[in-house]
Design a protein around this motif. Sequence first.
Motif, short mmCIF file in Angstrom:
data_model
loop_
_atom_site.label_atom_id
_atom_site.label_comp_id
_atom_site.label_asym_id
_atom_site.label_seq_id
_atom_site.Cartn_x
_atom_site.Cartn_y
_atom_site.Cartn_z
N LEU A 121 0.82 -1.21 0.00
CA LEU A 121 0.00 0.00 0.00
C LEU A 121 0.85 1.26 0.00
CD1 LEU A 121 -2.79 -0.98 2.57
CD2 LEU A 121 -3.02 -0.77 0.09
N LEU A 122 1.91 1.28 0.83
CA LEU A 122 2.76 2.47 0.94
C LEU A 122 3.49 2.77 -0.37
CD1 LEU A 122 4.20 1.97 4.53
CD2 LEU A 122 2.61 3.74 3.80
N SER A 123 3.75 1.73 -1.15
CA SER A 123 4.46 1.92 -2.42
C SER A 123 3.50 2.06 -3.60
CB SER A 123 5.40 0.73 -2.66
OG SER A 123 4.67 -0.46 -2.83
N SER A 124 2.20 2.18 -3.32
CA SER A 124 1.18 2.28 -4.37
C SER A 124 1.25 1.10 -5.33
CB SER A 124 1.33 3.60 -5.15
OG SER A 124 1.14 4.70 -4.29
N GLY A 178 -7.31 -1.27 1.97
CA GLY A 178 -6.90 -0.01 1.38
C GLY A 178 -7.88 0.48 0.34
N PRO A 200 -6.86 9.25 -0.62
CA PRO A 200 -5.57 8.56 -0.52
C PRO A 200 -4.89 8.73 0.83
CG PRO A 200 -5.44 10.45 -2.00
CD PRO A 200 -6.88 10.26 -1.70
N TYR A 252 -2.96 5.69 3.02
CA TYR A 252 -1.55 5.61 3.43
C TYR A 252 -1.40 5.63 4.95
CZ TYR A 252 -0.42 6.36 -1.47
OH TYR A 252 -0.31 6.22 -2.83
N ALA A 283 -2.03 2.22 6.12
CA ALA A 283 -0.89 1.34 5.85
C ALA A 283 0.20 1.52 6.90
CB ALA A 283 -0.34 1.62 4.45
#
Length: 512
Positions: free
Chosen positions: A168-171, A341, A350, A354, A357
């Motif tokens: 999730l943090l890295s999309s 997410g 968004p 994040y 996450a």
Amino acid sequence: MRVSLISGDMAQGKAVETTQTQRGAPSVFPEGQNGGTDVSSTYFHHKVPIPDDDSQMWFSFRKLWAFTGPGFLMSIAYLDPGNIESDLQSGAKAGFKLLWVLLGATIIGLLLQRLAARLGVVTGMHLAEVCNRQYPTVPRIVLWLMVELAIIGSDMQEVIGCAIAFNLLSSGRIPLWGGVLITIIDTFVFLFLDKYGLRKLEAFFGVLITIMAITFGYEYVTVRPDQGELLKGMFMPYCEGCGPVQLEQAVGIVGAVIMPHNIYLHSALVKSRQIDRSSKKELKEANKYFFIESTIALFLSFLINVFVVAVFAEAVYGRTNIEVVRVFLTQHRMLPLSLQGVVLGCIFGPAALYIWAVGILAAGQSSTMTGTYSGQFVMEGFLNLRWSRFSRVLLTRSIAITPTLLVAIFQDVTHLTGMNDFLNVLQSMQLPFALIPILTFTSLSSLMSEFANGLFWKIGGGVVILLVCCINMYFVVIYVTSLNSVWLYVLAAFLCIAYLGFVGYLVSIFYI
């Protein structure tokens, strides 16, 4: 109840005698032979001193601060990714209606943690060490294997949670299997944190809990759930319109909150304080402050769990998948791999995704460390075996990562969620192997002296353990029947017979 305090190595015929020290409370094992080995053998290189307080006040904040730490490390298990998954499923499937189950499970957990702390404080040994000295060799090894299964299962849930958080943090740039591999590295980095001192390590865990409180609290404020419905669901033990799905989820809450290896962990962590076990006054004081600290820690963990349930109760309960997808399509965002997410990102933007996450990552990393400690204490206690932290983590993390990595590479997040459900069942089945020993040993006056459980605790504890075991056996039956395989039914029947036979042995051995 008649118990012979016999060493775990029955073949050598070494009887362990109870000795009475000069100042009151008994030391169950002779000096130099007891389980209260130097604390450096269980990670910590020093014990935290307790300040003297000459005042006659019942309560001292200075002393509470000195005792603060073990309870918060213990409370991490109530906030691991398995619990977070159970919370969001509860909110999505039942809304606010199962909050009273979460409250009840947390209270039961607090009472069991109280017993674990008292055992460690009074005897100077943690639960695994007591089991080593009380059970014959074969049952002791079987018990150890059952607890190890619970620890490995919890470890796998932590790996899954961290992998989803990195994704999730890295999309989506870091695939699930990449997140799984990253957890190998960060685990070994965190292992060296305790080199900087016990209090700094406890402070680090406090920071992680704070991160979870802030991130999940942010989601709670953003979603703005109905406070009236929330309070109704928390204090009214009733689930209107609930069916098998909600009932299964209620069972899952209990299985996720009360974790077997956490009982072993807490009984060991309390050994990190300097307590004169020959002084009844200091023992009573330690029990009091550890209970206060555990109450505060579990209250905070309960609030964080409520945040997660409330967020998904307000955002998802009553909505169809089509409604969520419609929101996603109108916002033209790339679909992340985690449903958690997707929901928060699509509905609340968004930033919510994040921040969620980050909270999941903090939960996974903190529970990784406490799981490592649990494994070390259990191995040292049951087997009297000293492994380095590196060797211990290399073994358990390899076992945990291998199946998780294969699923992450060849399948998708749906299969990881299914694996998480299986792990909840696995840990549910291990509960009796912590609950029965802790209730039994803390009820022995020959072991606990005047600190042994009274009749109320014996009866109440027995009812709670019976209830928890029945609930979790129901959870197992529900899961097995959903597999729709005759061969699995037969295999499960044989395993259940063996399982119930061993549980019966643990209950009956002290009455023979």
